[in-house]
Scaffold this motif. Structure first.
Motif, PDB file in Angstrom:
ATOM      1  N   PRO A  34       0.805  -1.223   0.000  1.00  0.00           N
ATOM      2  CA  PRO A  34       0.000   0.000   0.000  1.00  0.00           C
ATOM      3  C   PRO A  34       0.838   1.275   0.000  1.00  0.00           C
ATOM      4  O   PRO A  34       0.854   2.005   0.991  1.00  0.00           O
ATOM      5  CB  PRO A  34      -0.815  -0.139   1.288  1.00  0.00           C
ATOM      6  N   TRP A  85      -5.160   3.262  -0.214  1.00  0.00           N
ATOM      7  CA  TRP A  85      -4.861   2.075  -1.024  1.00  0.00           C
ATOM      8  C   TRP A  85      -5.873   0.963  -0.774  1.00  0.00           C
ATOM      9  O   TRP A  85      -6.355   0.803   0.354  1.00  0.00           O
ATOM     10  CB  TRP A  85      -3.444   1.569  -0.728  1.00  0.00           C
ATOM     11  N   GLN A 140      -6.685  -3.192  -1.349  1.00  0.00           N
ATOM     12  CA  GLN A 140      -6.063  -4.477  -1.645  1.00  0.00           C
ATOM     13  C   GLN A 140      -6.997  -5.345  -2.486  1.00  0.00           C
ATOM     14  O   GLN A 140      -8.184  -5.479  -2.178  1.00  0.00           O
ATOM     15  CB  GLN A 140      -5.736  -5.208  -0.342  1.00  0.00           C
ATOM     16  N   TRP A 150      -2.145  -4.022  -4.718  1.00  0.00           N
ATOM     17  CA  TRP A 150      -2.760  -2.805  -4.179  1.00  0.00           C
ATOM     18  C   TRP A 150      -2.923  -1.780  -5.290  1.00  0.00           C
ATOM     19  O   TRP A 150      -2.025  -1.587  -6.093  1.00  0.00           O
ATOM     20  CB  TRP A 150      -1.889  -2.219  -3.061  1.00  0.00           C
TER      21      TRP A 150
END
Ligand SMILES: [Zn+2]
Length: 366
Positions: free
Chosen positions: A45, A70, A72, A81
């Motif tokens: 991230p 960010w 995932q 990410w």
């Protein structure tokens, strides 16, 4: 010993952060739709993490976790990410997950969608791929408001027809058509009674090609059910089959359920005036005129049908109904052009979307 203590503290910190970021209260799996081409997917991230690949406009993923800004995702079977500035986040549940819930669906129900049908693109860019796979080559890009013919479905993909080729679009991308995601919809938990007009021995109006109003009304009802379902509404039908139920019993059902909305669906016929076409919306009590005008406007916006206006109508299903309700005349089976339209699945999609968006607007105002 000090070193071990430090490691332990570090582990506790990671667990603590995980609890914050992996919020267990999320009701729906969130979906992310990529809004940019060649968007980098990183191994972690932040921009300091190595890029591990890229994704493109219209690609759809489930959000596994967030670490703002960010998100995932699972990318090529590993963790990746993407930055939230370049995506659309939807709280719509992924289709395969909603199928897993199962309990509200009757397994014996036949699929409501018949192919082919035409629909309209509602996202800025949608990729059409050669094969039903996110790694397959993009052979065409469709833009907002483009029309596309859906030939069939294959797993999570729709097969679409292009000029001289066949391509595939991820289902969630095309189904991402309504203005409000499920969790925030004003239709959430609203009881909506759909009354497909006529039925059984009462076939209603008969089209130029000897098809019955009762069947077209049921077809619209089924599509409308799908749209309302996606908004979290509780949909109940006054008739579930091709059988005649008395008009009084339909209104009684609405009263008994204390429905938030009652919608009687009809198609019109005026053989003496074959040029007559368009949509009428009827209400009964003056208090429901605003409701009628809102849904009517939305129906016209979606279908571009001829505007036959909003009026008070003394119909039995409305007269005996103590709940908010409308009777909709959705087109003329006696008009050659309109009859052809009514025979296309895409028209029923437009009607369902128009009615649903109209109801969203109406409940939003209250
Ligand atoms: Zn009718």
């Amino acid at each position: 010993m000090r070193k071990h203590l430090k490691q332990l503290l570090y582990i506790l910190l990671v667990i603590g952060l995980s609890v914050i970021f992996f919020n267990p209260l999320t009701t729906f799996a969130e979906t992310v739709i990529i809004d940019a081409d060649d968007l980098l997917v990183r191994g972690g991230p932040g921009t300091s993490y190595e890029p591990i690949g890229h994704v493109n406009t219209g690609d759809v993923f489930t959000i596994e976790a967030t670490e703002s800004p960010w998100l995932q995702i699972t990318y090529n079977n590993t963790t990746g990410w993407v930055h939230e500035d370049y995506v659309t986040i939807s709280t719509e549940p992924l289709l395969d997950q909603s199928e897993d819930e199962g309990e509200s669906e009757t397994p014996t129900d036949p699929p409501t969608q018949s192919y082919p049908y035409e629909t309209r693109i509602s996202l800025p860019v949608v990729h059409v791929r050669q094969e039903a796979s996110l790694t397959s080559e993009i052979i065409f890009k469709l833009n907002k408001n483009d029309h596309v013919t859906i030939k069939n479905e294959q797993g999570d993909w729709y097969q679409v027809e292009l000029d001289d080729a066949t391509g595939y679009i991820k289902k969630q991308v095309l189904d991402f058509t309504l203005t409000k995601p499920v969790g925030q919809s004003p239709l959430l938990n609203k009881t909506i009674v759909i009354d497909p007009g006529h039925g059984g021995i009462d076939v209603g109006a008969i089209s130029l090609n000897d098809e019955f109003e009762s069947q077209f009304a049921m077809q619209t009802g089924r599509v409308l059910e799908r749209y309302l379902d996606r908004q979290g509404a509780n949909v109940v039908f006054t008739r579930d089959d091709d059988y005649y139920y008395s008009l009084t019993s339909r209104a009684t059902l609405s009263n008994y359920l204390q429905a938030d909305m009652f919608l009687s669906l009809h198609y019109n016929s005026e053989p003496a005036y074959p040029s007559a076409s368009g949509i009428n919306t009827y209400y009964r009590e003056p208090g429901f005129q605003a409701l009628a005008e809102t849904v009517h406007a939305s129906l016209l916006a979606e279908t571009s049908a001829n505007d036959r206006g909003v009026a008070s109508g003394n119909y039995s299903v409305l007269r005996n109904n103590r709940r908010p309700g409308l009777l909709l005349e959705l087109g003329f089976l006696s008009n050659q052009t309109e009859e052809q339209r009514i025979k296309q699945a895409s028209y029923h999609e437009k009607l369902a979307k128009g009615i649903t968006n109209g109801l969203i607007d109406y409940f939003d105002m209250r």
